[in-house]
Design an enzyme around this catalytic site. Structure first.
Site, PDB file in Angstrom:
ATOM      1  N   SER A   1      11.537  10.707  -5.907  1.00  0.00           N
ATOM      2  CA  SER A   1      11.672   9.360  -5.322  1.00  0.00           C
ATOM      3  C   SER A   1      10.342   8.655  -5.568  1.00  0.00           C
ATOM      4  O   SER A   1       9.308   9.314  -5.747  1.00  0.00           O
ATOM      5  CB  SER A   1      11.931   9.476  -3.821  1.00  0.00           C
ATOM      6  OG  SER A   1      11.684   8.232  -3.174  1.00  0.00           O
TER       7      SER A   1
ATOM      8  N   TYR B   1      10.379  13.735   4.224  1.00  0.00           N
ATOM      9  CA  TYR B   1      11.002  13.294   2.969  1.00  0.00           C
ATOM     10  C   TYR B   1       9.932  13.052   1.907  1.00  0.00           C
ATOM     11  O   TYR B   1      10.067  13.505   0.764  1.00  0.00           O
ATOM     12  CB  TYR B   1      11.818  12.024   3.218  1.00  0.00           C
ATOM     13  CG  TYR B   1      12.653  11.589   2.032  1.00  0.00           C
ATOM     14  CD1 TYR B   1      13.851  12.227   1.726  1.00  0.00           C
ATOM     15  CD2 TYR B   1      12.256  10.533   1.217  1.00  0.00           C
ATOM     16  CE1 TYR B   1      14.616  11.829   0.627  1.00  0.00           C
ATOM     17  CE2 TYR B   1      13.005  10.131   0.124  1.00  0.00           C
ATOM     18  CZ  TYR B   1      14.191  10.780  -0.158  1.00  0.00           C
ATOM     19  OH  TYR B   1      14.947  10.375  -1.250  1.00  0.00           O
TER      20      TYR B   1
END
Ligand code: NAP
Length: 248
Positions: A145, A158
């Site tokens: 990401s 995350y």
């Protein structure tokens, strides 16, 4: 109708029943590949392969956090497809309500996100290399990401999990280069999928130079290229696909 980029290739897509993974399966099948869709729910994986053009696709149940299950699933995929040329790691979770502020992040939330996103990617890549090494060829695509690069306020686990995926991908690429196995990491920006739809319903990023949110096929086409022979000199790369978000 196929464009032939992946003609004859055999591609495994984890998390292939939803969002980015489902689009990866569609783009790869449209480009001529036979695809194994591996996801938690075998029924949803079967529904995903039923939509694909071409034939010979496979649906398998897979929990990426369980190494024994991953190894068995890869043995099944390799047997049914006759080998594995590409693996795209799309299985992942994102828990924005539970992942921050840090003083409220529970051990369970931290462990779960690391287990699925980071350890799951490790489990899948290890199984993939076990199949690809004797073949002397293969392409592995990991999905991190942009937060792996930028970090993101109140996305502690995350961000850590995706930073880990990025570093792990580079290390694996260096290890596997002379084995004929390429490893590349895609860092998506904000993509409209079931994972993000609830948050995007009430909050959208304001700075997106390209002027729109990402679509699953934006990531899927990049993954298909990385699995193809056109990317034959591309390994250990970090491919940011974010509409300019991280630069703005
Ligand atoms: P998605 O639509 O939620 O798809 C993820 C898929 O992975 C789902 O089918 C999910 O199953 C499956 N999955 C979850 N845990 C699993 C496990 N333990 N084993 C196997 N499969 C599992 O999400 P997405 O947006 O396509 O995201 C795909 C990847 O891109 C993720 O790694 C995500 O972190 C990354 N990413 C997404 C964005 C974005 O904006 N969408 C941005 C950057 C990175 P269930 O639905 O049953 O849980």
């Amino acid at each position: 109708m196929t464009n032939g980029l992946l003609e004859g290739k055999r591609i495994v897509v984890t998390g292939g029943a939803s969002g980015i993974g489902r689009s990866v399966a569609q783009v790869c099948a449209s480009a001529g590949a036979r695809v194994a869709v591996a996801d938690l729910d075998r029924g949803l994986a079967a529904a995903a392969i039923a939509e694909l053009p071409g034939s010979g696709h496979v649906a398998v149940a897979l929990d990426v956090t369980d190494p024994a299950v991953v190894d068995t699933a890869f043995a099944t995929c390799a047997a049914e497809l006759g080998g594995i040329d590409g693996v795209v790691n799309c299985a992942g979770i994102w828990k924005p309500r539970e992942d921050g502020p840090i003083t409220r992040v529970t051990d369970e939330t931290w462990d779960k996100i690391i287990a699925v996103n980071l350890t799951g990617t490790f489990n899948v890549c290890r199984a993939a290399v076990r199949v690809m090494e004797p073949q002397g060829a293969g392409s592995i695509v990991t999905v991190a990401s942009v937060v792996a690069i930028t970090g993101w306020e109140k996305l502690n686990a995350y961000s850590a999990s995706k930073g880990g995926v990025l570093s792990f991908s580079r290390a694996l690429a260096i290890e596997c280069g002379t084995k004929g196995i390429r490893v590349n990491c895609i860092c998506p920006g904000v993509i409209e999928t079931p994972m993000t739809e609830k948050v995007l319903a009430y909050s959208q990023p304001t700075v997106l130079p390209i002027g729109r949110l990402g679509r699953p096929e934006d990531i899927a086409r990049t993954a298909a290229f990385l699995c193809s022979d056109w990317a034959g000199f591309t390994t250990a790369s970090t491919v940011v696909v974010d509409g300019g978000f991280s630069a703005a």
